[in-house]
Design a protein around this motif. Structure first.
Motif, PDB file in Angstrom:
ATOM      1  N   ARG A 143      -3.520  12.414   8.817  1.00 23.49           N
ATOM      2  CA  ARG A 143      -4.471  11.940   9.836  1.00 23.49           C
ATOM      3  C   ARG A 143      -5.691  12.846   9.984  1.00 23.49           C
ATOM      4  O   ARG A 143      -6.749  12.397  10.379  1.00 23.49           O
ATOM      5  N   GLU A 144      -5.554  14.123   9.641  1.00 19.56           N
ATOM      6  CA  GLU A 144      -6.672  15.061   9.729  1.00 19.56           C
ATOM      7  C   GLU A 144      -7.409  15.220   8.396  1.00 19.56           C
ATOM      8  O   GLU A 144      -8.390  15.949   8.311  1.00 19.56           O
ATOM      9  N   ALA A 145      -6.940  14.537   7.368  1.00 11.41           N
ATOM     10  CA  ALA A 145      -7.546  14.651   6.037  1.00 11.41           C
ATOM     11  C   ALA A 145      -8.828  13.828   5.960  1.00 11.41           C
ATOM     12  O   ALA A 145      -9.130  13.030   6.848  1.00 11.41           O
ATOM     13  N   SER A 146      -9.554  14.023   4.886  1.00 11.96           N
ATOM     14  CA  SER A 146     -10.794  13.269   4.683  1.00 11.96           C
ATOM     15  C   SER A 146     -10.488  11.790   4.474  1.00 11.96           C
ATOM     16  O   SER A 146      -9.368  11.419   4.096  1.00 11.96           O
ATOM     17  N   THR A 147     -11.489  10.974   4.700  1.00 14.34           N
ATOM     18  CA  THR A 147     -11.311   9.531   4.479  1.00 14.34           C
ATOM     19  C   THR A 147     -11.012   9.256   3.013  1.00 14.34           C
ATOM     20  O   THR A 147     -10.227   8.359   2.710  1.00 14.34           O
ATOM     21  N   VAL A 148     -11.621  10.017   2.129  1.00  9.53           N
ATOM     22  CA  VAL A 148     -11.373   9.822   0.696  1.00  9.53           C
ATOM     23  C   VAL A 148      -9.885   9.997   0.396  1.00  9.53           C
ATOM     24  O   VAL A 148      -9.289   9.196  -0.331  1.00  9.53           O
ATOM     25  N   THR A 149      -9.289  11.018   0.962  1.00 12.00           N
ATOM     26  CA  THR A 149      -7.860  11.278   0.753  1.00 12.00           C
ATOM     27  C   THR A 149      -7.010  10.159   1.327  1.00 12.00           C
ATOM     28  O   THR A 149      -6.100   9.650   0.666  1.00 12.00           O
ATOM     29  N   ARG A 150      -7.308   9.759   2.551  1.00 12.17           N
ATOM     30  CA  ARG A 150      -6.530   8.691   3.195  1.00 12.17           C
ATOM     31  C   ARG A 150      -6.686   7.371   2.441  1.00 12.17           C
ATOM     32  O   ARG A 150      -5.699   6.674   2.197  1.00 12.17           O
ATOM     33  N   TYR A 151      -7.900   7.042   2.063  1.00 16.14           N
ATOM     34  CA  TYR A 151      -8.131   5.786   1.344  1.00 16.14           C
ATOM     35  C   TYR A 151      -7.428   5.799  -0.007  1.00 16.14           C
ATOM     36  O   TYR A 151      -6.916   4.777  -0.460  1.00 16.14           O
ATOM     37  N   ALA A 152      -7.382   6.957  -0.662  1.00 13.21           N
ATOM     38  CA  ALA A 152      -6.692   7.060  -1.949  1.00 13.21           C
ATOM     39  C   ALA A 152      -5.198   6.780  -1.787  1.00 13.21           C
ATOM     40  O   ALA A 152      -4.584   6.129  -2.642  1.00 13.21           O
ATOM     41  N   ILE A 153      -4.622   7.237  -0.689  1.00  9.57           N
ATOM     42  CA  ILE A 153      -3.205   6.966  -0.440  1.00  9.57           C
ATOM     43  C   ILE A 153      -2.990   5.478  -0.190  1.00  9.57           C
ATOM     44  O   ILE A 153      -2.049   4.878  -0.720  1.00  9.57           O
ATOM     45  N   TYR A 154      -3.876   4.869   0.607  1.00  7.65           N
ATOM     46  CA  TYR A 154      -3.774   3.420   0.810  1.00  7.65           C
ATOM     47  C   TYR A 154      -3.848   2.683  -0.526  1.00  7.65           C
ATOM     48  O   TYR A 154      -3.062   1.768  -0.779  1.00  7.65           O
ATOM     49  N   GLU A 155      -4.782   3.068  -1.369  1.00  8.03           N
ATOM     50  CA  GLU A 155      -4.943   2.403  -2.667  1.00  8.03           C
ATOM     51  C   GLU A 155      -3.685   2.558  -3.526  1.00  8.03           C
ATOM     52  O   GLU A 155      -3.246   1.598  -4.169  1.00  8.03           O
ATOM     53  N   ARG A 156      -3.126   3.740  -3.542  1.00  8.63           N
ATOM     54  CA  ARG A 156      -1.885   3.958  -4.295  1.00  8.63           C
ATOM     55  C   ARG A 156      -0.758   3.086  -3.756  1.00  8.63           C
ATOM     56  O   ARG A 156      -0.002   2.486  -4.527  1.00  8.63           O
ATOM     57  N   ALA A 157      -0.645   3.032  -2.443  1.00  5.93           N
ATOM     58  CA  ALA A 157       0.405   2.222  -1.825  1.00  5.93           C
ATOM     59  C   ALA A 157       0.213   0.740  -2.152  1.00  5.93           C
ATOM     60  O   ALA A 157       1.178   0.032  -2.463  1.00  5.93           O
ATOM     61  N   LEU A 158      -1.027   0.291  -2.115  1.00  5.15           N
ATOM     62  CA  LEU A 158      -1.299  -1.127  -2.385  1.00  5.15           C
ATOM     63  C   LEU A 158      -1.054  -1.504  -3.845  1.00  5.15           C
ATOM     64  O   LEU A 158      -0.766  -2.663  -4.139  1.00  5.15           O
ATOM     65  N   LYS A 159      -1.138  -0.548  -4.744  1.00  6.21           N
ATOM     66  CA  LYS A 159      -0.784  -0.826  -6.144  1.00  6.21           C
ATOM     67  C   LYS A 159       0.703  -1.142  -6.270  1.00  6.21           C
ATOM     68  O   LYS A 159       1.104  -1.941  -7.108  1.00  6.21           O
ATOM     69  N   LYS A 160       1.502  -0.505  -5.436  1.00  2.00           N
ATOM     70  CA  LYS A 160       2.956  -0.735  -5.469  1.00  2.00           C
ATOM     71  C   LYS A 160       3.372  -1.899  -4.576  1.00  2.00           C
ATOM     72  O   LYS A 160       4.356  -2.579  -4.853  1.00  2.00           O
TER      73      LYS A 160
END
Length: 107
Positions: free
Chosen positions: A29-46
């Motif tokens: 939650r305290e990370a950059s938006t780039v980091t958070r969005y990258a996690i969302y993208e990874r999750a959405l691939k699965k």
């Protein structure tokens, strides 16, 4: 073991467990938006058909753009995310996209 290592291990071990992805995102939650969005993208691939995941991602991106000019180039990114969500969530109402248009273009 660091939080990052723990969650990386968990999502590698069980990439289709939605709760783990949300815990990973919450831990950042305290990370950059780039980091958070990258996690969302990874999750959405699965989990490309996860309504909860798309909804959370779209809400986070759109919340960050509230009050910004519609000419901001990040709106094109939001539009692309909405369109991808509609491709994967074709059973969900197109109202998502309509609400996006109404909220950001006409207000």
């Amino acid at each position: 073991m660091s939080s990052d290592a723990y969650f990386e291990n968990e999502v590698t071990r069980n990439p289709y467990h939605l709760k783990t992805w949300f815990q990973f995102i919450a831990s950042k939650r305290e990370a950059s938006t780039v980091t958070r969005y990258a996690i969302y993208e990874r999750a959405l691939k699965k989990l490309p058909r996860s309504y909860k995941l798309w909804k959370a991602y779209l809400s986070e991106v759109s919340d960050r753009l509230k009050g910004k000019s519609i000419s901001d180039k990040r709106f094109m990114g939001l539009k692309n995310i909405f369109e991808r969500a509609l491709v994967h969530m074709n059973k969900m109402p197109v109202i998502w996209y309509v609400l996006y248009i109404l909220e950001y273009i006409y207000i």
